[in-house]
Design a protein around this motif. Structure first.
Motif, PDB file in Angstrom:
ATOM      1  N   GLN A 159       0.648  -1.049  -0.478  1.00 48.49           N
ATOM      2  CA  GLN A 159      -0.039  -0.387  -0.154  1.00 48.49           C
ATOM      3  C   GLN A 159       0.854   1.149  -0.095  1.00 48.49           C
ATOM      4  O   GLN A 159       0.770   2.679  -0.658  1.00 48.49           O
ATOM      5  N   GLU A 160       1.547   1.054   0.947  1.00 45.46           N
ATOM      6  CA  GLU A 160       2.406   2.887   0.941  1.00 45.46           C
ATOM      7  C   GLU A 160       3.711   2.750  -0.695  1.00 45.46           C
ATOM      8  O   GLU A 160       4.162   3.743  -0.369  1.00 45.46           O
TER       9      GLU A 160
ATOM     10  N   GLN B 144      -3.490   5.014  -3.676  1.00 43.93           N
ATOM     11  CA  GLN B 144      -3.555   5.059  -2.585  1.00 43.93           C
ATOM     12  C   GLN B 144      -3.194   5.410  -1.623  1.00 43.93           C
ATOM     13  O   GLN B 144      -4.757   6.040  -0.951  1.00 43.93           O
TER      14      GLN B 144
ATOM     15  N   SER C 161       0.720   7.711  12.721  1.00 42.59           N
ATOM     16  CA  SER C 161       0.279   8.381  11.803  1.00 42.59           C
ATOM     17  C   SER C 161       1.040   9.321  11.120  1.00 42.59           C
ATOM     18  O   SER C 161       0.564   9.918   9.778  1.00 42.59           O
TER      19      SER C 161
ATOM     20  N   CYS D 215       3.611   9.053  10.245  1.00 48.52           N
ATOM     21  CA  CYS D 215       4.251   7.770   8.597  1.00 48.52           C
ATOM     22  C   CYS D 215       2.804   7.533   7.739  1.00 48.52           C
ATOM     23  O   CYS D 215       3.951   8.040   6.955  1.00 48.52           O
ATOM     24  N   SER D 216       2.090   8.104   7.733  1.00 47.84           N
ATOM     25  CA  SER D 216       0.570   7.802   7.236  1.00 47.84           C
ATOM     26  C   SER D 216       0.307   9.010   6.011  1.00 47.84           C
ATOM     27  O   SER D 216       0.804   8.777   5.125  1.00 47.84           O
TER      28      SER D 216
ATOM     29  N   ARG E 120       2.926   9.199   3.662  1.00 49.20           N
ATOM     30  CA  ARG E 120       3.249   8.567   2.753  1.00 49.20           C
ATOM     31  C   ARG E 120       2.051   9.835   1.465  1.00 49.20           C
ATOM     32  O   ARG E 120       2.922  10.144   0.466  1.00 49.20           O
ATOM     33  N   LYS E 121       1.101  10.464   2.331  1.00 45.17           N
ATOM     34  CA  LYS E 121       0.262  11.147   1.573  1.00 45.17           C
ATOM     35  C   LYS E 121       1.568  11.998   0.741  1.00 45.17           C
ATOM     36  O   LYS E 121       1.352  12.654  -0.041  1.00 45.17           O
TER      37      LYS E 121
ATOM     38  N   ASN F 156      -7.099   6.239   8.312  1.00 45.89           N
ATOM     39  CA  ASN F 156      -6.001   6.408   9.082  1.00 45.89           C
ATOM     40  C   ASN F 156      -5.443   6.272  10.107  1.00 45.89           C
ATOM     41  O   ASN F 156      -4.742   5.614  10.714  1.00 45.89           O
TER      42      ASN F 156
ATOM     43  N   ASP G 106      -5.386   2.206  10.728  1.00 48.82           N
ATOM     44  CA  ASP G 106      -4.119   1.511  10.089  1.00 48.82           C
ATOM     45  C   ASP G 106      -2.628   2.200   9.755  1.00 48.82           C
ATOM     46  O   ASP G 106      -2.200   1.213  10.101  1.00 48.82           O
ATOM     47  N   ALA G 107      -2.650   3.051  10.887  1.00 42.54           N
ATOM     48  CA  ALA G 107      -1.531   3.264  11.507  1.00 42.54           C
ATOM     49  C   ALA G 107      -1.396   2.405  12.459  1.00 42.54           C
ATOM     50  O   ALA G 107      -0.820   2.113  13.007  1.00 42.54           O
TER      51      ALA G 107
ATOM     52  N   GLN H 283      -0.317  -1.080  11.314  1.00 44.17           N
ATOM     53  CA  GLN H 283       0.934  -0.783  10.993  1.00 44.17           C
ATOM     54  C   GLN H 283       1.805  -1.534  11.808  1.00 44.17           C
ATOM     55  O   GLN H 283       2.766  -2.169  11.421  1.00 44.17           O
TER      56      GLN H 283
ATOM     57  N   ARG I  24      -5.149  -3.592   6.122  1.00 44.55           N
ATOM     58  CA  ARG I  24      -4.225  -2.137   6.003  1.00 44.55           C
ATOM     59  C   ARG I  24      -5.581  -1.787   4.101  1.00 44.55           C
ATOM     60  O   ARG I  24      -5.214  -0.745   4.222  1.00 44.55           O
ATOM     61  N   ASN I  25      -5.129  -2.794   3.644  1.00 46.58           N
ATOM     62  CA  ASN I  25      -5.914  -2.808   1.879  1.00 46.58           C
ATOM     63  C   ASN I  25      -7.190  -2.465   2.420  1.00 46.58           C
ATOM     64  O   ASN I  25      -7.653  -1.497   1.209  1.00 46.58           O
TER      65      ASN I  25
ATOM     66  N   GLY J 244      -7.432   0.841   3.481  1.00 45.90           N
ATOM     67  CA  GLY J 244      -7.202   1.684   1.774  1.00 45.90           C
ATOM     68  C   GLY J 244      -8.289   2.354   0.937  1.00 45.90           C
ATOM     69  O   GLY J 244      -9.056   3.429   0.694  1.00 45.90           O
TER      70      GLY J 244
END
Lengths: 231, 152
Positions: A172-173, A178, A196, A198-199, A202-203, B72, B75-76, B79, B101-102, B105
């Motif tokens: 995903q990353e 995505q 968060s 790193c999320s 990623r954006k 988000n 997911d975090a 992760q 996680r998919n 997304g």
């Protein structure tokens, strides 16, 4: 922290928010005969190094919180990239921006294979970028950054090959589109414990104009003179 | 011969865990770090993993309850759990984390819930299997040079 063996072994400061990864990296480093200190955050790392988080250049001797660190200098920092609060990249920047610490080699680790991220770290002063899981063979690469070269050597950087991504059918990353599908986080609440940062990064990476060129970059900026600071 | 027998059972169990995809090569890397100074390193890491992952699973559960639709955040949290799985070679669990996680997304809440149930199930299964594995090793005890005679 004991001072006894400080002179006979290199002292590595390992930074990772994951307790599992801290245990593993500690073992890897000890097996490779390094003296190890592990911390769980960038801010704690800065404490050990003698920098206050807000201040910039406070001399190591002014730190009163960890009196030992002055005798036990840090010869290398190895840090995870994705950490809540201060990322490994932020830590890198802090270290390289400090006159007293900038010569300490910094190695970044990450389980995510993001070429733009890797390039940025290397360009901003990281010696190496290890893809997790870190192996004993990777530890051998640390030696060359510690025993300072006479002339700047161009180290072949760790190639983030797909072999590391053994379990992700859809990493995903790595998909910018995505990232853009994720709901916009207008007001990131501070109580989010998880990563968060790193999320969001990623954006940000998705919209960076950086070309995802080959991650195998050479780093011509390696200082020829800088011995690791032994305070 | 008790020791040899138990060792054989442990090896056999480990092999099946690999064959069935519960574990991958990274688990071997962890075991390989063991030495005389840290003879129980692998078990310590695994024990630490299950303590920490229980906490992370709970975090995800809470996040899904308290912050519905906040993919988000979900997911975090996941992760972090995925990272731990990855580090010890918990392959099936890692896969389920990825699927979760998919779904994040894709903003697929139902997909997330289903995936999360699978993550928890794999977590429980792996814990049981690895507990058996290390129990066998513990019963076998440290390597002996002399073989036992008799015994059960």
């Amino acid at each position: 922290m004991t001072v006894v063996d400080a002179e006979s072994r290199f002292h590595v400061l390992a930074v990772d928010d994951s307790i599992i990864d801290r245990k593993l990296i500690e073992m890897l480093l000890k097996t490779s005969s390094y003296q190890v200190t592990t911390v769980d955050s960038g801010s704690k790392a800065l404490e050990v190094l003698g920098l206050r988080e807000e201040g910039d250049d406070s001399s190591p001797s002014s730190s009163s919180s960890s009196p030992d660190h002055q005798e036990v200098g840090v010869n290398l920092i190895i840090t995870d990239y994705c950490m809540p609060g201060m990322t490994g990249y932020d830590l890198l920047r802090r270290v390289k921006g400090s006159s007293s610490l900038k010569d300490i080699p910094v190695v970044i680790m990450s389980s995510e294979n993001v070429p733009a991220r890797i390039n940025r770290c290397l360009e901003d002063g990281a010696e190496e970028f290890f893809l997790k899981p870190v192996k004993l063979a990777d530890m051998k690469k640390l030696k060359s950054h510690l025993v300072r070269r006479k002339q700047p050597q161009l180290q072949p950087q760790e190639k983030p090959l797909p072999q590391q991504q053994k379990l992700e059918p859809v990493p995903q990353e790595q998909k910018p589109d995505q990232a853009s599908q994720q709901p916009a986080e207008d007001a990131p609440t501070p109580e989010v414990v998880a990563v968060s940062e790193c999320s969001k990064k990623r954006k940000a990476a998705a919209i960076e104009p950086e070309v995802l060129s080959s991650p195998v970059t050479t780093n011509p900026r390696l200082p020829s003179s800088g011995l690791a600071v032994e305070t | 011969m008790e020791y040899a027998n138990l060792r054989r059972q442990a090896a056999s169990l480990k092999r099946s865990l690999f064959d069935q995809g519960y574990l991958d090569e990274q688990f071997c890397q962890v075991e390989d770090l063991q030495d005389e100074a840290s003879p129980n390193f692998a078990e310590e890491v695994v024990s630490l993993f299950f303590k920490d992952s229980a906490r992370l699973v709970s975090n995800i559960e809470q996040a899904m309850e308290k912050y519905p639709g906040d993919f988000n955040r979900w997911d975090a949290h996941m992760q972090q759990l995925k990272g731990s799985c990855f580090s010890i070679g918990a392959s099936k669990m890692n896969n389920e984390c990825t699927l979760f996680r998919n779904s994040c997304g894709e903003e697929n809440a139902e997909g997330c819930r289903r995936s999360f149930q699978k993550v928890k199930r794999e977590h429980a299964i792996l814990r049981q299997k690895l507990e058996s594995y290390f129990q066998l090793l513990r019963q076998a005890g440290p390597a002996r040079t002399a073989t036992r005679s008799g015994g059960k």
